[in-house]
Scaffold this motif. Structure first.
Motif, short mmCIF file in Angstrom:
data_model
loop_
_atom_site.label_atom_id
_atom_site.label_comp_id
_atom_site.label_asym_id
_atom_site.label_seq_id
_atom_site.Cartn_x
_atom_site.Cartn_y
_atom_site.Cartn_z
N ASP A 98 -44.12 13.13 44.27
CA ASP A 98 -43.56 11.78 44.28
C ASP A 98 -44.08 10.93 43.11
OD1 ASP A 98 -42.63 9.17 44.80
OD2 ASP A 98 -42.54 9.62 46.93
N PRO A 99 -43.24 10.67 42.11
CA PRO A 99 -43.67 9.89 40.95
C PRO A 99 -43.92 8.42 41.25
CG PRO A 99 -41.32 10.33 40.84
CD PRO A 99 -41.85 11.14 41.98
N PHE A 100 -43.39 7.91 42.36
CA PHE A 100 -43.54 6.49 42.67
C PHE A 100 -44.75 6.20 43.55
CE2 PHE A 100 -38.94 7.13 41.93
CZ PHE A 100 -38.82 6.33 40.80
N ALA A 101 -44.99 7.02 44.54
CA ALA A 101 -46.15 6.85 45.41
C ALA A 101 -46.82 8.21 45.55
CB ALA A 101 -45.73 6.32 46.78
N PRO A 102 -47.49 8.66 44.49
CA PRO A 102 -48.01 10.03 44.44
C PRO A 102 -49.08 10.33 45.49
CG PRO A 102 -48.92 8.73 42.66
CD PRO A 102 -47.86 7.90 43.28
N GLU A 103 -48.96 11.51 46.06
CA GLU A 103 -49.96 12.04 46.98
C GLU A 103 -50.21 13.50 46.63
OE1 GLU A 103 -51.72 10.53 49.16
OE2 GLU A 103 -50.69 8.59 49.22
N TYR A 104 -51.39 13.98 46.98
CA TYR A 104 -51.69 15.39 46.74
C TYR A 104 -50.98 16.26 47.77
CZ TYR A 104 -55.20 14.17 43.28
OH TYR A 104 -55.81 13.69 42.17
N THR A 105 -50.42 17.35 47.31
CA THR A 105 -49.82 18.33 48.20
C THR A 105 -50.95 19.09 48.90
OG1 THR A 105 -49.80 20.04 46.50
CG2 THR A 105 -47.87 18.59 46.65
N SER A 106 -50.60 19.84 49.94
CA SER A 106 -51.60 20.67 50.62
C SER A 106 -52.20 21.67 49.63
CB SER A 106 -50.96 21.41 51.80
OG SER A 106 -50.51 20.50 52.78
N THR A 107 -51.35 22.24 48.80
CA THR A 107 -51.83 23.20 47.80
C THR A 107 -52.75 22.51 46.79
OG1 THR A 107 -49.78 24.46 48.01
CG2 THR A 107 -51.12 24.88 46.06
N GLY A 108 -52.38 21.30 46.40
CA GLY A 108 -53.21 20.56 45.46
C GLY A 108 -54.57 20.24 46.03
N GLU A 109 -54.61 19.86 47.31
CA GLU A 109 -55.88 19.54 47.96
C GLU A 109 -56.76 20.78 48.08
OE1 GLU A 109 -57.23 16.81 48.79
OE2 GLU A 109 -55.73 15.29 49.28
N LEU A 110 -56.17 21.91 48.44
CA LEU A 110 -56.95 23.11 48.75
C LEU A 110 -57.34 23.91 47.50
CD1 LEU A 110 -55.02 24.36 51.90
CD2 LEU A 110 -57.28 23.29 51.85
N ILE A 111 -56.49 23.91 46.49
CA ILE A 111 -56.74 24.73 45.32
C ILE A 111 -57.11 23.91 44.09
CG2 ILE A 111 -55.73 26.44 43.74
CD1 ILE A 111 -54.07 27.47 46.05
N GLY A 112 -56.44 22.77 43.91
CA GLY A 112 -56.73 21.93 42.74
C GLY A 112 -55.85 22.30 41.55
N HIS A 113 -55.62 21.31 40.68
CA HIS A 113 -54.65 21.54 39.61
C HIS A 113 -55.18 22.45 38.51
CE1 HIS A 113 -56.89 18.25 37.62
NE2 HIS A 113 -56.40 18.73 36.50
N LEU A 114 -56.51 22.60 38.36
CA LEU A 114 -57.02 23.51 37.33
C LEU A 114 -56.66 24.96 37.65
CD1 LEU A 114 -60.60 22.10 36.54
CD2 LEU A 114 -58.38 21.43 35.61
N ALA A 115 -56.96 25.36 38.88
CA ALA A 115 -56.61 26.73 39.29
C ALA A 115 -55.10 26.93 39.30
CB ALA A 115 -57.19 27.02 40.67
N LEU A 116 -54.37 25.91 39.71
CA LEU A 116 -52.91 26.01 39.72
C LEU A 116 -52.36 26.18 38.30
CD1 LEU A 116 -52.02 23.31 42.40
CD2 LEU A 116 -51.66 25.78 42.60
N SER A 117 -52.95 25.48 37.35
CA SER A 117 -52.51 25.62 35.96
C SER A 117 -52.72 27.05 35.48
CB SER A 117 -53.30 24.66 35.05
OG SER A 117 -53.02 23.31 35.37
N SER A 118 -53.89 27.61 35.77
CA SER A 118 -54.18 28.98 35.36
C SER A 118 -53.22 29.97 36.03
CB SER A 118 -55.63 29.33 35.73
OG SER A 118 -55.95 30.64 35.33
N GLU A 119 -52.96 29.75 37.31
CA GLU A 119 -52.02 30.63 38.03
C GLU A 119 -50.62 30.57 37.42
OE1 GLU A 119 -51.91 29.68 42.15
OE2 GLU A 119 -53.88 30.53 42.58
N MET A 120 -50.16 29.37 37.10
CA MET A 120 -48.82 29.22 36.54
C MET A 120 -48.69 29.89 35.19
SD MET A 120 -47.98 25.27 37.65
CE MET A 120 -46.37 25.23 36.84
N ILE A 121 -49.76 29.82 34.39
CA ILE A 121 -49.74 30.47 33.08
C ILE A 121 -49.67 31.98 33.25
CG2 ILE A 121 -51.15 30.94 31.03
CD1 ILE A 121 -52.18 28.01 31.31
N SER A 122 -50.48 32.51 34.17
CA SER A 122 -50.46 33.96 34.41
C SER A 122 -49.11 34.42 34.94
CB SER A 122 -51.57 34.34 35.40
OG SER A 122 -52.85 34.12 34.84
#
Length: 311
Positions: free
Chosen positions: A194-218
């Motif tokens: 949500d660009p207007f009232a952003p909240e962390y997703t469950s995945t974002g809370e549990l894994i974090g955007h650093l690990a998610l970035s690495s996963e997406m690149i792989s």
């Protein structure tokens, strides 16, 4: 100091006062200004109306409590069609164009010479769902670039700074340094919603955007038939995972920086984040205000920015 204007409610918390009455704590957004506000004795009708993502017109008094500024709301109403408020313009930083930033980012992508990194970058940004989220969500909920298209703006700023500084550090791998700037926060498209009232997703809370970035690149490398252990890919993922270093702000990296490119990204990212956070807090009633990012009072008053205003 009186505050009067239209704001988007980004967050709301209902609490009970000592006398048993209810009150609301709001986080309000207008362009790159974020206000903490309180409405005492909130009614049931007001609780139904003044919810996250609603646009309201408020009038209140800006006060300082425990080194932090907060507005005590005296009047509040929902915006109407007659007010002519454009939601996207309200929550966008003045002078920031999503279309212009995206065009600039596309031009910067062409600076990458490595075929492997080019394929991964184009695979990720070529995905319409990724591109739509990346170009609209903020870079953070509150501290910096906390507005519509804020993540896109910060990414362009980092990439531009990288290109300006690379001539001073000729021994750096340009492709790795620049690709890190372009992909360093790509995981936020899965970590935030949500660009207007952003909240962390469950995945974002549990894994974090650093690990998610690495996963997406792989994953992008796999889909392109590339070796996920390619030296440049590993170097980019290392720099991304090491971007926070050892901090006391509650943020921490998966690994510590062990390459020149990782150190380079750490410092330009930190510089950009802190300077933009300070800019976002400027213009307050008092000369100094406590900022969570710095864990201390910082100079934010108009007296420190007279030359800027004069311009």
């Amino acid at each position: 100091m009186t505050v009067n204007g239209f704001y988007l409610i980004r967050d709301r918390e209902i609490k009970q006062a000592a006398n048993g009455s209810l009150y609301a704590n709001f986080t309000l957004l207008k362009q790159h200004t974020i206000l903490s506000a309180r409405l005492w004795d909130i009614t049931d009708d007001q609780q139904d109306k003044f919810v996250p993502k609603a646009i309201v017109k408020i009038e209140g008094k800006l006060e300082t409590f425990r080194s932090k500024q907060q507005v005590t709301i005296q009047k509040i109403r929902l915006a109407t069609e007659e007010d002519g408020i454009n939601r996207t313009e309200l929550v966008s930083k003045k002078g920031v164009s999503r279309e212009d930033l995206w065009h600039e980012l596309r031009m910067i992508m062409e600076e990458i010479q490595s075929p492997v990194l080019q394929l991964v970058i184009k695979k990720l940004y070529g995905d319409r769902s990724i591109r739509e989220r990346f170009t609209t969500i903020p870079a953070a909920k509150k501290l910096h670039h906390a507005y519509y298209a804020g993540l896109l703006e910060q990414t362009v700023e980092l990439a531009a700074a990288c290109l300006q500084l690379l001539p001073l550090y000729a021994d750096l791998d340009k492709d790795v340094a620049l690709a890190t700037c372009l992909l360093g926060d790509i995981g936020k498209v899965k970590a935030l919603e949500d660009p207007f009232a952003p909240e962390y997703t469950s995945t974002g809370e549990l894994i974090g955007h650093l690990a998610l970035s690495s996963e997406m690149i792989s994953q992008a490398a796999n889909e392109q038939g590339l070796d996920v252990n390619d030296q440049k890919l590993v170097a980019v993922k290392h720099a991304i995972l090491a971007q926070y270093g050892e901090t006391e702000s509650g943020l921490s990296s998966t690994v510590q920086a062990k390459t020149k490119e990782a150190l380079f990204y750490y410092y330009i990212k930190r510089m950009n984040t802190e300077l933009r956070a300070l800019q976002q807090a400027e213009g307050g009633e008092h000369d100094f205000a406590y900022l969570d990012l710095f864990k201390r009072k910082m100079a934010v008053g108009k007296a420190f920015h007279q030359e800027e205003e004069a311009e």
